[in-house]
Design an enzyme around this catalytic site. Structure first.
Site, PDB file in Angstrom:
ATOM      1  N   TYR A  60      48.691  31.726  31.296  1.00  0.00           N
ATOM      2  CA  TYR A  60      48.210  33.068  30.904  1.00  0.00           C
ATOM      3  C   TYR A  60      49.328  33.873  30.267  1.00  0.00           C
ATOM      4  CZ  TYR A  60      47.224  38.072  31.470  1.00  0.00           C
ATOM      5  OH  TYR A  60      47.095  39.427  31.250  1.00  0.00           O
TER       6      TYR A  60
ATOM      7  N   LYS B 190      49.865  35.277  26.385  1.00  0.00           N
ATOM      8  CA  LYS B 190      50.031  36.701  26.054  1.00  0.00           C
ATOM      9  C   LYS B 190      51.364  36.917  25.340  1.00  0.00           C
ATOM     10  CE  LYS B 190      47.700  39.806  26.877  1.00  0.00           C
ATOM     11  NZ  LYS B 190      46.523  40.410  26.171  1.00  0.00           N
TER      12      LYS B 190
ATOM     13  N   THR C 267      50.711  42.583  28.813  1.00  0.00           N
ATOM     14  CA  THR C 267      50.998  42.578  30.252  1.00  0.00           C
ATOM     15  C   THR C 267      52.495  42.475  30.529  1.00  0.00           C
ATOM     16  OG1 THR C 267      50.783  41.178  32.223  1.00  0.00           O
ATOM     17  CG2 THR C 267      50.511  40.077  30.134  1.00  0.00           C
ATOM     18  N   ASP C 268      52.899  42.929  31.712  1.00  0.00           N
ATOM     19  CA  ASP C 268      54.311  42.778  32.111  1.00  0.00           C
ATOM     20  C   ASP C 268      54.634  41.319  32.455  1.00  0.00           C
ATOM     21  OD1 ASP C 268      52.908  42.540  34.523  1.00  0.00           O
ATOM     22  OD2 ASP C 268      54.139  43.985  35.627  1.00  0.00           O
ATOM     23  N   GLU C 269      53.586  40.479  32.584  1.00  0.00           N
ATOM     24  CA  GLU C 269      53.828  39.091  33.002  1.00  0.00           C
ATOM     25  C   GLU C 269      54.589  38.294  31.944  1.00  0.00           C
ATOM     26  OE1 GLU C 269      50.639  37.241  35.203  1.00  0.00           O
ATOM     27  OE2 GLU C 269      49.767  39.184  35.681  1.00  0.00           O
TER      28      GLU C 269
HETATM   29  P1  NAD Z   1      38.977  41.173  31.756  1.00  0.00           P
HETATM   30  O1  NAD Z   1      39.068  39.707  31.949  1.00  0.00           O
HETATM   31  O2  NAD Z   1      38.343  42.024  32.798  1.00  0.00           O
HETATM   32  O3  NAD Z   1      38.195  41.483  30.388  1.00  0.00           O
HETATM   33  C1  NAD Z   1      38.410  40.745  29.217  1.00  0.00           C
HETATM   34  C2  NAD Z   1      37.262  41.035  28.263  1.00  0.00           C
HETATM   35  O4  NAD Z   1      37.495  40.277  27.059  1.00  0.00           O
HETATM   36  C3  NAD Z   1      35.898  40.605  28.804  1.00  0.00           C
HETATM   37  O5  NAD Z   1      34.951  41.638  28.573  1.00  0.00           O
HETATM   38  C4  NAD Z   1      35.550  39.362  28.006  1.00  0.00           C
HETATM   39  O6  NAD Z   1      34.170  39.167  27.821  1.00  0.00           O
HETATM   40  C5  NAD Z   1      36.276  39.641  26.691  1.00  0.00           C
HETATM   41  N1  NAD Z   1      36.605  38.388  25.981  1.00  0.00           N
HETATM   42  C6  NAD Z   1      37.187  37.276  26.501  1.00  0.00           C
HETATM   43  N2  NAD Z   1      37.286  36.326  25.557  1.00  0.00           N
HETATM   44  C7  NAD Z   1      36.784  36.858  24.407  1.00  0.00           C
HETATM   45  C8  NAD Z   1      36.629  36.371  23.095  1.00  0.00           C
HETATM   46  N3  NAD Z   1      37.005  35.107  22.762  1.00  0.00           N
HETATM   47  N4  NAD Z   1      36.086  37.176  22.149  1.00  0.00           N
HETATM   48  C9  NAD Z   1      35.698  38.439  22.482  1.00  0.00           C
HETATM   49  N5  NAD Z   1      35.796  38.943  23.717  1.00  0.00           N
HETATM   50  C10 NAD Z   1      36.349  38.176  24.675  1.00  0.00           C
HETATM   51  O7  NAD Z   1      40.465  41.625  31.437  1.00  0.00           O
HETATM   52  P2  NAD Z   1      41.199  43.007  31.785  1.00  0.00           P
HETATM   53  O8  NAD Z   1      41.805  42.888  33.126  1.00  0.00           O
HETATM   54  O9  NAD Z   1      40.294  44.144  31.464  1.00  0.00           O
HETATM   55  O10 NAD Z   1      42.377  42.950  30.724  1.00  0.00           O
HETATM   56  C11 NAD Z   1      42.222  43.503  29.426  1.00  0.00           C
HETATM   57  C12 NAD Z   1      43.517  43.331  28.657  1.00  0.00           C
HETATM   58  O11 NAD Z   1      44.580  43.982  29.350  1.00  0.00           O
HETATM   59  C13 NAD Z   1      43.941  41.869  28.507  1.00  0.00           C
HETATM   60  O12 NAD Z   1      44.475  41.691  27.220  1.00  0.00           O
HETATM   61  C14 NAD Z   1      45.005  41.675  29.577  1.00  0.00           C
HETATM   62  O13 NAD Z   1      45.935  40.697  29.194  1.00  0.00           O
HETATM   63  C15 NAD Z   1      45.632  43.066  29.596  1.00  0.00           C
HETATM   64  N6  NAD Z   1      46.240  43.456  30.901  1.00  0.00           N
HETATM   65  C16 NAD Z   1      45.538  43.346  32.068  1.00  0.00           C
HETATM   66  C17 NAD Z   1      46.120  43.781  33.271  1.00  0.00           C
HETATM   67  C18 NAD Z   1      45.361  43.735  34.569  1.00  0.00           C
HETATM   68  O14 NAD Z   1      45.946  44.049  35.625  1.00  0.00           O
HETATM   69  N7  NAD Z   1      44.092  43.402  34.593  1.00  0.00           N
HETATM   70  C19 NAD Z   1      47.417  44.313  33.259  1.00  0.00           C
HETATM   71  C20 NAD Z   1      48.093  44.405  32.032  1.00  0.00           C
HETATM   72  C21 NAD Z   1      47.491  43.994  30.859  1.00  0.00           C
HETATM   73  P1  TYD Z   2      45.986  38.663  40.779  1.00  0.00           P
HETATM   74  O1  TYD Z   2      45.105  39.790  41.186  1.00  0.00           O
HETATM   75  O2  TYD Z   2      45.358  37.358  40.400  1.00  0.00           O
HETATM   76  O3  TYD Z   2      46.914  39.218  39.591  1.00  0.00           O
HETATM   77  P2  TYD Z   2      48.226  38.540  38.891  1.00  0.00           P
HETATM   78  O4  TYD Z   2      48.278  37.103  39.238  1.00  0.00           O
HETATM   79  O5  TYD Z   2      47.947  38.768  37.458  1.00  0.00           O
HETATM   80  O6  TYD Z   2      49.394  39.332  39.404  1.00  0.00           O
HETATM   81  O7  TYD Z   2      47.021  38.366  41.950  1.00  0.00           O
HETATM   82  C1  TYD Z   2      47.835  39.410  42.476  1.00  0.00           C
HETATM   83  C2  TYD Z   2      48.727  38.780  43.525  1.00  0.00           C
HETATM   84  O8  TYD Z   2      47.912  38.341  44.622  1.00  0.00           O
HETATM   85  C3  TYD Z   2      49.462  37.536  43.037  1.00  0.00           C
HETATM   86  O9  TYD Z   2      50.750  37.502  43.643  1.00  0.00           O
HETATM   87  C4  TYD Z   2      48.609  36.377  43.556  1.00  0.00           C
HETATM   88  C5  TYD Z   2      48.028  36.936  44.846  1.00  0.00           C
HETATM   89  N1  TYD Z   2      46.682  36.445  45.224  1.00  0.00           N
HETATM   90  C6  TYD Z   2      46.458  35.997  46.521  1.00  0.00           C
HETATM   91  O10 TYD Z   2      47.364  35.970  47.378  1.00  0.00           O
HETATM   92  N2  TYD Z   2      45.200  35.556  46.844  1.00  0.00           N
HETATM   93  C7  TYD Z   2      44.179  35.552  45.942  1.00  0.00           C
HETATM   94  O11 TYD Z   2      43.041  35.110  46.294  1.00  0.00           O
HETATM   95  C8  TYD Z   2      44.417  36.028  44.622  1.00  0.00           C
HETATM   96  C9  TYD Z   2      43.329  36.045  43.598  1.00  0.00           C
HETATM   97  C10 TYD Z   2      45.681  36.486  44.305  1.00  0.00           C
END
Ligand code: NAD
Ligand code: TYD
Length: 357
Positions: free
Chosen positions: A163, A167, A138-140
């Site tokens: 988080y 990461k 992630t970019d975070e």
């Molecule tokens: P998500 O939470 O929707 O899915 C995570 C999946 O991992 C789930 O299916 C869960 O069951 C599985 N999981 C969790 N713990 C586990 C374990 N101990 N063993 C096996 N499986 C396990 O997450 P996402 O949003 O799809 O993100 C996927 C990846 O992409 C993550 O690594 C996250 O850091 C990265 N990412 C997410 C975003 C975003 O905007 N969602 C952006 C950049 C990177």
């Molecule tokens: P989120 O979707 O949780 O992603 P991330 O924290 O990984 O960026 O949140 C996106 C943005 O929205 C973040 O600035 C937090 C804000 N946010 C709210 O204002 N209200 C909410 O209920 C949630 C879940 C997030």
């Protein structure tokens, strides 16, 4: 240079039942009929096999339920399946949950990743060059930006939430296994994703769900925090491109050059929802409620993805307004999915997260 595109690659995808993972599994299962894809997922609250209904009967796809924190299980899985490569997405992914329970993030995101790295190293040590470990991040990890500037691949890591700290730690381990043992490893760091199958604890799906049910839309602080949003299918396409073409040891940033303050985004979403639900314009926006800010809330994320665009030719395909409308349509058309994931434990989580604020 193209990384081995073997005719019969055996590919482990972790976290394939989650939001992004399910899009990656779908893309690979459809695009590469000769790959054998094993989806390993623990099926936590965020993992849902309903996300993969259209893929589950494909002959090149297998699901395995399991936990990446369990080292002996992971070692056995590698010994049985003889994977050629790994695309690792499994993670605990929600910042708010990491604030309540950091240790779970250390276990899955750090220990789980190291378990996979160890298993890959031990299985592949005779010949690293035919194998690849792709870590999705992630970019975070880069922390927060002020009003200007963008994250590049050389921005120093400066995570603030449990988080992003977990990461960042996992990224460091992946690089360490490349530098120390010679493991073929690549990492990508992506901005916020949006699209179908997104668990409704994150801003966009939570807001769609609440607007639909005439519930308040919780905006943290003043709503001035900025996120850079990318269509999830564009992320999956980028993962495909990076997996097959990146040089070993390289890192790519993935993002859509699409920055929105939370409040502007929610106003746009409310406008789309008014139209879709035949409400008077401005009706949904009345649900906006400012709530206590998230602790350690990063102000702004913005990704410079020019390296990926120039070197590997990837570009995002969708404009945000179009993608957001498609996302709303998906949620309105998939009421059953939403009802399933918001029953049971979801209600408890929602109460704990929002009623105490
Ligand atoms: P998500 O939470 O929707 O899915 C995570 C999946 O991992 C789930 O299916 C869960 O069951 C599985 N999981 C969790 N713990 C586990 C374990 N101990 N063993 C096996 N499986 C396990 O997450 P996402 O949003 O799809 O993100 C996927 C990846 O992409 C993550 O690594 C996250 O850091 C990265 N990412 C997410 C975003 C975003 O905007 N969602 C952006 C950049 C990177
Ligand atoms: P989120 O979707 O949780 O992603 P991330 O924290 O990984 O960026 O949140 C996106 C943005 O929205 C973040 O600035 C937090 C804000 N946010 C709210 O204002 N209200 C909410 O209920 C949630 C879940 C997030």
């Amino acid at each position: 240079m193209e990384f081995i595109r073997m005719a019969n690659k055996k590919l482990l995808i972790t976290g394939g039942a989650g939001f992004i993972g399910s899009h990656v599994v779908r893309l690979f299962a459809n695009k590469y009929p000769n790959y054998q894809i094993v989806n390993l997922d623990k099926l936590t609250y965020a993992g849902n096999l309903e996300n993969l209904k259209d893929v589950e009967k494909k002959s090149n796809y297998t699901f395995v339920k399991g936990d990446i924190v369990d080292a002996s299980f992971i070692n056995e899985l590698f010994a049985i399946h003889k994977f050629d490569s790994v695309i690792h997405l499994a993670a605990e992914s929600h910042v708010d949950r990491s604030i309540s329970n950091p240790l779970e993030f250390v276990m899955t995101n750090v220990i789980g990743t190291v378990n996979l790295l160890n298993a890959a190293k031990n299985e592949w040590k005779e010949n690293f060059s035919d194998h690849r470990f792709y870590h999705v991040s992630t970019d975070e990890v880069y922390g927060t930006l002020g009003e200007t500037g963008m994250f590049t691949e050389t921005t120093a890591y400066d995570p603030h939430s449990p988080y992003s700290a977990s990461k960042a730690s996992s990224d460091h381990f992946v690089r360490a296994y490349h530098d120390t043992y010679g493991l073929d490893a690549v990492i990508s760091n992506c901005s916020n994703n949006y699209g179908s199958h997104h668990f409704p604890e994150k801003l966009i799906p939570l807001s769609i769900h609440n607007i639909k049910n005439n519930k308040s839309i919780p905006i943290y602080g003043k709503g001035e925090n900025i996120r850079d949003w990318l269509w999830v299918e564009d992320h999956a396409r980028a993962i495909d491109v990076v997996f097959h073409n990146a040089k070993s040891g390289s890192t790519y940033n993935i993002g859509g050059h699409n920055e929105w303050t939370n409040i502007d985004l929610i106003h746009l979403l409310c406008k789309i929802m008014d139209k879709k639900l035949n409400r008077a314009e401005g009706e949904s926006a009345k649900l906006i409620t400012y709530v206590k800010d998230r602790a350690g809330h990063d102000l702004r994320y913005a990704i410079d993805s020019s390296k990926l665009q120039k070197e590997l030719g990837w570009t995002p395909s969708l404009q945000f307004e179009e993608g957001l409308e498609k996302t709303v349509d998906w949620y309105l058309d998939n009421e059953e999915w939403l009802n399933h994931v918001t029953s049971g434990n979801y209600k408890k989580y929602y109460e704990e997260q929002y009623t105490k604020r």
